[in-house]
Enzyme design. Structure first.
Site, mmCIF file in Angstrom:
data_model
loop_
_atom_site.group_PDB
_atom_site.id
_atom_site.type_symbol
_atom_site.label_atom_id
_atom_site.label_comp_id
_atom_site.label_asym_id
_atom_site.label_seq_id
_atom_site.Cartn_x
_atom_site.Cartn_y
_atom_site.Cartn_z
ATOM 1 N N ARG A 1 0.995 -4.820 -5.869
ATOM 2 C CA ARG A 1 0.972 -6.099 -5.147
ATOM 3 C C ARG A 1 1.346 -7.131 -6.204
ATOM 4 O O ARG A 1 0.672 -7.263 -7.221
ATOM 5 C CB ARG A 1 -0.417 -6.353 -4.570
ATOM 6 C CG ARG A 1 -0.925 -5.114 -3.797
ATOM 7 C CD ARG A 1 -1.566 -5.425 -2.501
ATOM 8 N NE ARG A 1 -2.164 -4.233 -1.907
ATOM 9 C CZ ARG A 1 -1.848 -3.747 -0.707
ATOM 10 N NH1 ARG A 1 -0.945 -4.348 0.041
ATOM 11 N NH2 ARG A 1 -2.445 -2.686 -0.230
ATOM 12 N N ASP B 1 2.047 -0.851 12.161
ATOM 13 C CA ASP B 1 2.006 -2.166 12.812
ATOM 14 C C ASP B 1 3.326 -2.920 12.749
ATOM 15 O O ASP B 1 3.355 -4.132 12.914
ATOM 16 C CB ASP B 1 0.885 -3.019 12.195
ATOM 17 C CG ASP B 1 1.085 -3.233 10.709
ATOM 18 O OD1 ASP B 1 1.994 -2.618 10.128
ATOM 19 O OD2 ASP B 1 0.326 -4.018 10.123
ATOM 20 N N GLY C 1 -7.511 -0.558 8.582
ATOM 21 C CA GLY C 1 -6.840 -1.359 9.611
ATOM 22 C C GLY C 1 -7.435 -2.751 9.632
ATOM 23 O O GLY C 1 -8.311 -3.037 10.437
ATOM 24 N N ARG C 2 -6.963 -3.605 8.732
ATOM 25 C CA ARG C 2 -7.501 -4.983 8.675
ATOM 26 C C ARG C 2 -7.082 -5.778 9.904
ATOM 27 O O ARG C 2 -7.865 -6.509 10.482
ATOM 28 C CB ARG C 2 -7.015 -5.703 7.409
ATOM 29 C CG ARG C 2 -7.884 -5.462 6.200
ATOM 30 C CD ARG C 2 -7.535 -6.429 5.091
ATOM 31 N NE ARG C 2 -6.134 -6.338 4.713
ATOM 32 C CZ ARG C 2 -5.663 -5.567 3.750
ATOM 33 N NH1 ARG C 2 -6.489 -4.819 3.052
ATOM 34 N NH2 ARG C 2 -4.374 -5.533 3.468
ATOM 35 N N GLY D 1 0.830 -1.208 0.000
ATOM 36 C CA GLY D 1 0.000 0.000 0.000
ATOM 37 C C GLY D 1 0.861 1.253 0.000
ATOM 38 O O GLY D 1 1.903 1.288 0.652
ATOM 39 N N THR E 1 3.949 2.271 5.862
ATOM 40 C CA THR E 1 2.566 1.784 5.837
ATOM 41 C C THR E 1 1.741 2.642 6.789
ATOM 42 O O THR E 1 2.237 3.017 7.853
ATOM 43 C CB THR E 1 2.471 0.295 6.243
ATOM 44 O OG1 THR E 1 1.101 -0.024 6.537
ATOM 45 C CG2 THR E 1 3.291 -0.038 7.478
ATOM 46 N N ASP F 1 4.463 -5.125 6.137
ATOM 47 C CA ASP F 1 4.949 -6.457 6.509
ATOM 48 C C ASP F 1 5.048 -7.409 5.321
ATOM 49 O O ASP F 1 5.947 -8.249 5.271
ATOM 50 C CB ASP F 1 4.131 -7.049 7.660
ATOM 51 C CG ASP F 1 2.650 -7.092 7.373
ATOM 52 O OD1 ASP F 1 2.220 -6.482 6.376
ATOM 53 O OD2 ASP F 1 1.927 -7.743 8.142
ATOM 54 N N ASP G 1 -0.557 1.651 8.526
ATOM 55 C CA ASP G 1 -1.093 0.822 9.611
ATOM 56 C C ASP G 1 -0.343 0.947 10.945
ATOM 57 O O ASP G 1 -0.872 0.580 11.987
ATOM 58 C CB ASP G 1 -1.084 -0.666 9.202
ATOM 59 C CG ASP G 1 -2.103 -0.948 8.118
ATOM 60 O OD1 ASP G 1 -2.995 -0.106 7.928
ATOM 61 O OD2 ASP G 1 -1.990 -1.995 7.462
HETATM 62 P P1 ATP Z 1 0.524 -2.592 3.547
HETATM 63 O O1 ATP Z 1 0.844 -2.859 5.003
HETATM 64 O O2 ATP Z 1 0.383 -1.143 3.267
HETATM 65 O O3 ATP Z 1 -0.580 -3.447 3.011
HETATM 66 P P2 ATP Z 1 2.465 -4.475 2.584
HETATM 67 O O4 ATP Z 1 3.904 -4.327 2.244
HETATM 68 O O5 ATP Z 1 2.143 -5.328 3.786
HETATM 69 O O6 ATP Z 1 1.854 -3.015 2.733
HETATM 70 P P3 ATP Z 1 1.416 -6.528 0.816
HETATM 71 O O7 ATP Z 1 0.502 -6.403 -0.340
HETATM 72 O O8 ATP Z 1 1.040 -7.427 1.923
HETATM 73 O O9 ATP Z 1 1.664 -5.026 1.326
HETATM 74 O O10 ATP Z 1 2.848 -7.006 0.292
HETATM 75 C C1 ATP Z 1 3.503 -6.293 -0.747
HETATM 76 C C2 ATP Z 1 4.187 -7.239 -1.684
HETATM 77 O O11 ATP Z 1 5.231 -7.957 -1.006
HETATM 78 C C3 ATP Z 1 3.319 -8.332 -2.267
HETATM 79 O O12 ATP Z 1 2.509 -7.884 -3.310
HETATM 80 C C4 ATP Z 1 4.381 -9.317 -2.769
HETATM 81 O O13 ATP Z 1 4.945 -8.879 -3.981
HETATM 82 C C5 ATP Z 1 5.443 -9.197 -1.664
HETATM 83 N N1 ATP Z 1 5.276 -10.321 -0.745
HETATM 84 C C6 ATP Z 1 4.369 -10.471 0.246
HETATM 85 N N2 ATP Z 1 4.484 -11.670 0.858
HETATM 86 C C7 ATP Z 1 5.505 -12.312 0.224
HETATM 87 C C8 ATP Z 1 6.127 -13.599 0.357
HETATM 88 N N3 ATP Z 1 5.713 -14.482 1.261
HETATM 89 N N4 ATP Z 1 7.161 -13.885 -0.459
HETATM 90 C C9 ATP Z 1 7.585 -13.018 -1.383
HETATM 91 N N5 ATP Z 1 7.029 -11.799 -1.582
HETATM 92 C C10 ATP Z 1 6.017 -11.454 -0.790
#
Ligand code: ATP
Length: 328
Positions: free
Chosen positions: A76, A134, A175-176, A15, A130, A107, A132
């Site tokens: 994503r 978190d 905030g999921r 995000g 992020t 995360d 969030d």
């Molecule tokens: P936000 O907290 O704002 O949602 P985020 O970084 O947690 O941000 P995610 O969509 O959960 O957002 O993860 C971002 C990207 O990280 C994913 O689209 C994917 O490309 C990569 N990613 C997430 N999990 C994995 C994993 N287990 N292995 C490899 N890449 C991953």
């Protein structure tokens, strides 16, 4: 020993969050100041796979410190979770002689960074970006301060109309898994109740709380509902409350994506600048697999592994209790 790092790439993933641009600017300029060639990866991990990696200079990041979103775009990317996707990403980095990767995200982004750096020998530094808030290891994540201020501004406006019409408003915020935005915005806006993902609140409990306000002649009530609350979103909660609580006209507002946008607050601009600066310096010192974060007023590092293991916002029961007391 200092590693001989000549080319660093930076990406934003997951995000978007206000302050990412201030952070990108800091990363690029700190690298260039230290004689490193700097690259931006477009669209997060997808850009690594698509080889969408572009050289950047100090002017590439002019006049962006005040902008929301991310000039590098974000995505994503499911393909990065596969062995093939990671291998392509690594080969693309190698083909451009990139010897260090800085990732800005939440995360999920850090999980990707951890898995990638476990598999391939390339230094990786994470920056918590992020809304969030978190991630363990940083008191604040980039974007959270702007997001909560946006939420409060919206709630203040809703309060004006709620009060004029004796209305009960259910306002859903992002905030999921983390109730940080919900709880803090409830305190800062003087909301009558708050529903969080970390704690189940029954309809009965909520109604008891609202009845207390009605019995003491409150002219309006605002309930903040975190999108991750286990009994459902704002529409579901409003419906079940309405069935047995008719004191007010009931309305629902979902704040949605407006919480992500907007010009970053001074706090997020400064935080983004500090974290970006620190990330490059840590990499040049030879550090890897760490997240740079803010604790107290100090920038420090936390192993990405630890940031992930402990990532959840811990429910601050004292603040929740205080919200109840202050809303009588
Ligand atoms: P936000 O907290 O704002 O949602 P985020 O970084 O947690 O941000 P995610 O969509 O959960 O957002 O993860 C971002 C990207 O990280 C994913 O689209 C994917 O490309 C990569 N990613 C997430 N999990 C994995 C994993 N287990 N292995 C490899 N890449 C991953």
């Amino acid at each position: 020993m200092k590693p001989n790092i000549k080319n660093i790439a930076v990406l934003t993933s997951g995000g978007d969050a206000p302050g990412m641009n201030a952070c990108i600017r800091a990363v690029i300029r700190t690298g260039i100041y230290n004689g490193v060639n700097m690259f931006g990866v477009m669209h997060g991990y997808q850009g690594l796979i698509n080889n969408n990696i572009i050289p950047m200079n100090a002017r590439s990041v002019s006049n962006i410190i005040h902008l929301g979103g991310t000039i590098l775009k974000t995505a994503r990317c499911l393909e990065f979770k596969t062995d093939e996707g990671m291998e392509t990403a690594y080969q693309n980095l190698k083909s451009q002689n990139i010897d260090g990767l800085i990732v800005i995200g939440g995360d999920g982004t850090f999980t990707g960074a951890r898995n990638f750096s476990n598999k391939y020998d390339i230094p990786v530094i994470g920056i918590p970006g992020t809304i969030d808030n978190d991630l363990y290891g940083s008191d604040f994540t980039l974007g959270y301060d702007t997001a909560i201020n946006t939420v409060i501004e919206a709630i203040d406006k809703i309060r004006d109309t709620a009060d004029s019409h004796d209305r009960l408003f259910f306002i859903e915020v992002m905030g999921r898994d983390s109730g940080c935005i919900a709880l803090r915005s409830a305190i800062a806006s003087g909301a009558e109740a708050v529903l969080l993902p970390e704690r189940f609140t029954s309809t009965h409990e909520l109604i008891t709380q609202l009845e207390l306000g009605a019995s003491t002649k409150k002219s309006s009530s605002i309930v903040i509902v975190s999108e991750g609350h286990k009994a459902g979103g704002a529409y579901d909660i409003a419906k079940s409350v309405k069935e047995s609580f008719n004191h007010y006209d009931t309305k629902v507002t979902i704040l949605g994506h407006l919480q992500r946008g907007g010009s970053p607050s001074s706090f997020d601009r400064i935080l983004g600048s500090r974290l970006g600066f620190a990330a490059v310096n840590e990499m040049l010192k030879g550090n890897t697999r760490v997240m740079v974060g803010l604790r107290g007023n100090e920038i420090n590092t936390t192993k990405i592994e630890d940031a992930l293991k402990n990532h959840n916002f811990k429910l601050e029961s004292d603040l929740l209790e205080m919200t109840k007391v202050l809303s009588i």
